[in-house]
Design a protein around this motif. Structure first.
Motif, mmCIF file in Angstrom:
data_model
loop_
_atom_site.group_PDB
_atom_site.id
_atom_site.type_symbol
_atom_site.label_atom_id
_atom_site.label_comp_id
_atom_site.label_asym_id
_atom_site.label_seq_id
_atom_site.Cartn_x
_atom_site.Cartn_y
_atom_site.Cartn_z
ATOM 1 N N ILE A 88 -35.822 27.282 -15.799
ATOM 2 C CA ILE A 88 -36.944 27.348 -16.733
ATOM 3 C C ILE A 88 -37.807 26.108 -16.507
ATOM 4 N N ALA A 89 -39.096 26.317 -16.289
ATOM 5 C CA ALA A 89 -40.050 25.208 -16.216
ATOM 6 C C ALA A 89 -40.877 25.199 -17.487
ATOM 7 N N PHE A 90 -41.239 23.998 -17.940
ATOM 8 C CA PHE A 90 -42.115 23.980 -19.114
ATOM 9 C C PHE A 90 -42.886 22.672 -19.221
ATOM 10 N N TYR A 91 -44.134 22.808 -19.698
ATOM 11 C CA TYR A 91 -44.958 21.672 -20.070
ATOM 12 C C TYR A 91 -44.500 21.127 -21.419
ATOM 13 N N VAL A 92 -44.745 19.832 -21.612
ATOM 14 C CA VAL A 92 -44.629 19.211 -22.930
ATOM 15 C C VAL A 92 -46.034 18.819 -23.362
ATOM 16 N N LEU A 127 -37.018 22.587 -14.870
ATOM 17 C CA LEU A 127 -38.049 21.740 -14.270
ATOM 18 C C LEU A 127 -38.848 21.159 -15.425
ATOM 19 N N PHE A 128 -38.826 19.829 -15.534
ATOM 20 C CA PHE A 128 -39.387 19.136 -16.700
ATOM 21 C C PHE A 128 -40.784 18.647 -16.369
ATOM 22 N N PRO A 188 -29.337 19.848 -17.592
ATOM 23 C CA PRO A 188 -29.866 20.878 -16.683
ATOM 24 C C PRO A 188 -31.137 20.479 -15.928
ATOM 25 N N ILE A 189 -31.715 19.278 -16.174
ATOM 26 C CA ILE A 189 -33.004 18.936 -15.560
ATOM 27 C C ILE A 189 -32.811 18.585 -14.088
ATOM 28 N N LEU A 190 -33.384 19.399 -13.209
ATOM 29 C CA LEU A 190 -33.301 19.166 -11.766
ATOM 30 C C LEU A 190 -34.331 18.139 -11.310
ATOM 31 N N MET A 191 -35.574 18.330 -11.724
ATOM 32 C CA MET A 191 -36.666 17.453 -11.302
ATOM 33 C C MET A 191 -37.616 17.195 -12.461
ATOM 34 N N VAL A 192 -38.290 16.032 -12.391
ATOM 35 C CA VAL A 192 -39.372 15.693 -13.303
ATOM 36 C C VAL A 192 -40.679 15.778 -12.528
ATOM 37 N N GLN A 193 -41.654 16.495 -13.091
ATOM 38 C CA GLN A 193 -42.987 16.519 -12.489
ATOM 39 C C GLN A 193 -43.743 15.273 -12.943
ATOM 40 N N LEU A 194 -44.303 14.526 -11.987
ATOM 41 C CA LEU A 194 -44.936 13.253 -12.312
ATOM 42 C C LEU A 194 -46.268 13.423 -13.029
ATOM 43 N N MET A 301 -38.326 35.810 -1.894
ATOM 44 C CA MET A 301 -36.929 36.229 -1.864
ATOM 45 C C MET A 301 -36.462 36.508 -0.421
ATOM 46 N N LYS A 302 -37.353 36.929 0.435
ATOM 47 C CA LYS A 302 -36.982 37.195 1.827
ATOM 48 C C LYS A 302 -36.662 35.901 2.567
ATOM 49 N N ASP A 303 -37.484 34.856 2.340
ATOM 50 C CA ASP A 303 -37.347 33.623 3.112
ATOM 51 C C ASP A 303 -36.701 32.477 2.345
ATOM 52 N N GLY A 304 -36.262 32.733 1.122
ATOM 53 C CA GLY A 304 -35.618 31.671 0.359
ATOM 54 C C GLY A 304 -36.577 30.623 -0.163
ATOM 55 N N VAL A 305 -37.842 30.974 -0.336
ATOM 56 C CA VAL A 305 -38.845 30.037 -0.845
ATOM 57 C C VAL A 305 -38.631 29.820 -2.345
ATOM 58 N N SER A 306 -38.658 28.571 -2.774
ATOM 59 C CA SER A 306 -38.545 28.278 -4.205
ATOM 60 C C SER A 306 -39.882 28.522 -4.888
ATOM 61 N N PHE A 307 -39.826 28.959 -6.148
ATOM 62 C CA PHE A 307 -41.062 29.318 -6.848
ATOM 63 C C PHE A 307 -40.880 29.191 -8.346
ATOM 64 N N ASN A 308 -42.021 29.134 -9.017
ATOM 65 C CA ASN A 308 -42.076 29.128 -10.472
ATOM 66 C C ASN A 308 -43.170 30.089 -10.910
ATOM 67 N N LEU A 309 -42.820 31.114 -11.668
ATOM 68 C CA LEU A 309 -43.808 32.050 -12.196
ATOM 69 C C LEU A 309 -44.524 31.409 -13.383
ATOM 70 N N PHE A 310 -45.816 31.173 -13.210
ATOM 71 C CA PHE A 310 -46.619 30.588 -14.283
ATOM 72 C C PHE A 310 -47.640 31.634 -14.754
ATOM 73 N N VAL A 311 -47.446 32.158 -15.945
ATOM 74 C CA VAL A 311 -46.296 31.951 -16.789
ATOM 75 C C VAL A 311 -45.465 33.234 -16.798
ATOM 76 N N TYR A 312 -44.176 33.026 -16.862
ATOM 77 C CA TYR A 312 -43.271 34.163 -16.993
ATOM 78 C C TYR A 312 -43.388 34.747 -18.401
ATOM 79 N N HIS A 313 -43.548 33.835 -19.382
ATOM 80 C CA HIS A 313 -43.821 34.254 -20.765
ATOM 81 C C HIS A 313 -44.781 33.241 -21.363
ATOM 82 N N GLY A 314 -45.975 33.717 -21.771
ATOM 83 C CA GLY A 314 -47.001 32.795 -22.228
ATOM 84 C C GLY A 314 -46.886 32.390 -23.683
ATOM 85 N N GLY A 315 -46.662 33.346 -24.563
ATOM 86 C CA GLY A 315 -46.600 33.037 -25.983
ATOM 87 C C GLY A 315 -47.982 32.949 -26.604
ATOM 88 N N THR A 316 -48.141 32.008 -27.543
ATOM 89 C CA THR A 316 -49.336 31.953 -28.376
ATOM 90 C C THR A 316 -49.792 30.513 -28.570
#
Length: 638
Positions: A88-92, A127-128, A188-194, A301-316
């Motif tokens: 799960i990736a998310f903005y603060v 992803l923080f 669970p935090i793998l990486m911090v986005q600068l 998925m074919k080549d093992g590329v990492s990705f983040n769906l922005f946004v998978y769920h947007g909300g309000t």
């Protein structure tokens, strides 16, 4: 034909070198409570993500907990896992955490630590993305508006001492949440986005020193490795420090990724924002999913590329949190909807779309055969029978925040300490013939002479002139300015202010000596005085309804299609804005805002004055009709 075959083979070899391949999808490790994990860069040339020494594919979905009712967090996280995602990736949003009095609110939807912990409980990595600037179609990109009380404010810049002091204060607070939850510390935090898309900022004070400062801050806190999210063009990638992974917004093809690898060698490159839909502004077409993104995910998925769906769920974007877009000079103003549905695979109220199941099938087919995805759960929504509010007070009867002094020229709302809301500007103009009024109102204004409504000014249409009638004696000019969110992308966010901008001219003469009243709208305006409904010809009124609900309330959508333009509160919670120009006609109301028994629903319509307003009902889904087509820019703003 032989030459074409050689070219294709060469391209395939280059692609294989750049990406992790199927091995990365075999690493099914999940966070375990209290057990540390090592996330690093490795493989050939340091271009792969590694989790405990093995290649790892990040399959991420973006969810912003501050846009999602807390009672629904777990459902959204579980739906991501059931789709085959592992992260799960998310903005603060900084400006939702720091309050006007300088205190910090980490409760409710702002409880970032609880959301991260919930991700871990559900076996999802994180992803923080703490900003400080995040964009995200959020007011001022997440920055607090006290930073722009002055007219000229360089932001995201080490040369602005006030900004750097405030940023440090925020990062110290948010690091207290993040650092104990890094994967090396058992979280669970793998990486911090600068930072976020700094290469798209394009001011005269862009500097690598700012990004390096952020990297040094988080390194001192013990965080790392890091990544940046940037556009895919060369000029977007000019502020990537050595050793920082590159997230492309988006990576649509192998060429973009290989180009990024050339500019930033020795680190992984991935698609940090892949767009399954696109944002929407008032007056545009409705939300539509992107079919092209399904093909992108097939490639990942074919080549093992990492990705983040922005946004998978947007909300309000509840309340006044929705942002706006403009060009670098402030023109082409485009305010964002209250809804942040985005055409996402998981809709605004958590509904699982047709595309959700298509993504799920694509991901499932590429995972190891023994991986069985959990079954997703569709949420429950309810209808509310039609009810008709009653008029409580006309607009001119409502309580405002009085200013004790007058101003030679009209001040901005930010200079008065207010973020958005409504500003009521009044000045006396002399008797005289009909003349043109020039007034730069941000963002939408109703103009009166005396109590006579003259017309409106709409910043979206670059309207800043209106004809005033002849006056046989001095009269009160009133300009009621209704605002939208601050610009959240590009350099104009440093200049975007609310209220009246600069001098107001009547013909060639400047109108001076302004008195300003304000409504912050953070709370419902109270009624100041009672007068007969027909004694004033100004627009707008406050309406109220008491709605009794049986049983446990569920989510619903309040249908505001027949109303004009305004705001809705439910039991004191500001849902957000509505506007008859669409495309959004229904406001999402979470079940947690409602209660069994009597519920108070209040509407401030800035136009409508009637004793018989339109009825309102609660629907089980948002309106989806597409009356006009709006292009998905796919983050290609420039």
């Amino acid at each position: 034909m032989k030459l074409l075959t050689c070219v294709i083979a060469a391209a395939a070899m280059a692609t294989a070198v750049a990406f992790a391949g199927p091995e990365a999808m075999k690493n099914l490790q999940t966070p375990q409570a209290g057990k540390s994990a090592v996330f690093s860069f490795g493989g050939e040339g340091g271009r792969e993500f590694m989790l405990d020494g093995k290649p790892f594919q990040i399959r991420s979905g973006e969810i912003h907990p501050q846009r999602v009712p807390r009672t629904h967090w777990r459902h959204r996280i579980r739906a991501a896992k059931a789709m085959g995602l592992n992260t799960i990736a998310f903005y603060v949003f900084w400006n939702a955490l720091e309050q006007e009095d300088g205190s910090w609110d980490f409760s409710g939807r702002n409880d970032i630590g609880a959301f991260i912990d919930m991700c871990a409980e559900e076996g999802m990595w994180v992803l923080f993305r703490p900003g400080p600037f995040v964009c995200g179609e959020w007011d001022l990109g997440g920055l607090p508006t006290y930073l722009i009380q002055d007219d000229v404010t360089p932001l995201r810049y080490t040369g602005n001492a006030q900004f750097m002091e405030a940023q440090t204060r925020y990062l110290e607070k948010i690091s207290e949440v993040a650092v104990p939850r890094l994967c090396k510390n058992g979280g669970p935090i793998l990486m911090v986005q600068l930072e976020n898309e700094y290469g798209s900022y394009k001011t005269n004070h862009d500097e690598m020193a700012y990004i390096e400062w952020l990297k040094d801050f988080w390194t001192r806190k013990g965080a790392g490795p890091f990544y940046l999210s940037e556009g895919s063009q060369n000029h977007h990638l000019r502020f990537v420090p050595k050793g920082v992974a590159v997230g492309l917004d988006p990576a649509d093809n192998a060429h973009q990724m290989r180009n990024a690898l050339r500019i930033a060698p020795g680190v992984p490159v991935f698609s940090s924002e892949t767009y399954p839909g696109w944002l929407r502004h008032w007056g545009e077409g409705n939300w539509t999913p992107s079919r092209d993104t399904l093909n992108s995910v097939r490639w990942y998925m074919k080549d093992g590329v990492s990705f983040n769906l922005f946004v998978y769920h947007g909300g309000t974007s509840f309340g006044l949190t929705a942002g706006s877009n403009s060009n670098d000079k402030g023109g082409n103003f485009q305010p964002d909807l209250t809804s942040y549905d985005y055409g996402s695979p998981v809709g605004e109220n958590g509904n699982l779309t047709k595309e959700y199941f298509e993504y799920r099938d694509i991901i499932q087919a590429a995972l190891p055969k023994d991986v069985v995805l959990p079954e997703p759960v569709q949420p429950v929504a309810m209808e509310i029978p039609a009810f008709r509010p009653t008029r409580v007070a006309d607009f001119h009867q409502l309580v405002t925040i009085e200013e004790p002094q007058t101003f030679i020229t009209p001040p901005t709302l930010e200079s008065l300490g207010q973020n958005q809301g409504i500003g009521i500007y009044t000045a006396t103009i002399p008797a005289g013939p009909a003349a043109e009024l020039t007034c730069h109102a941000h963002d939408y204004a109703l103009v009166y002479v005396g109590d006579k409504y003259i017309g409106s000014l709409d910043r979206r249409k670059a309207e800043n002139k209106i004809q005033l009638p002849a006056r046989d004696k001095a009269a009160v000019l009133k300009v009621v300015v209704d605002t939208f969110g601050h610009v959240n992308f590009g350099s104009y966010l440093e200049k975007d202010r609310k209220g009246i901008m600069g001098k107001v001219l009547l013909g060639d003469n400047e109108v001076q000596n302004w008195h300003v009243q304000r409504m912050s709208l953070t709370a419902l305006p109270a009624v100041a005085r009672k007068t007969g409904h027909n004694r004033n010809r100004e627009c707008g009124a406050l309406y109220r309804a008491e709605v009794k609900l049986e049983g446990v309330p569920q989510d619903t959508f309040l249908d505001m299609a027949a109303w004009k333009k305004g705001y809705v509160w439910v039991n004191g919670h500001l849902l957000g804005r509505y506007w008859h120009i669409g495309p959004q006609e229904r406001l999402y109301c979470p079940g947690e805002f409602l209660k069994q028994g009597n519920n108070t629903i209040e509407i401030l319509d800035t136009y409508m004055v009637t004793d018989t307003p339109p009825a309102i009902s609660g629907k089980t889904e948002r309106n989806m009709e597409v009356k006009k087509q709006t292009k998905s820019l796919n983050n290609q703003w420039d």
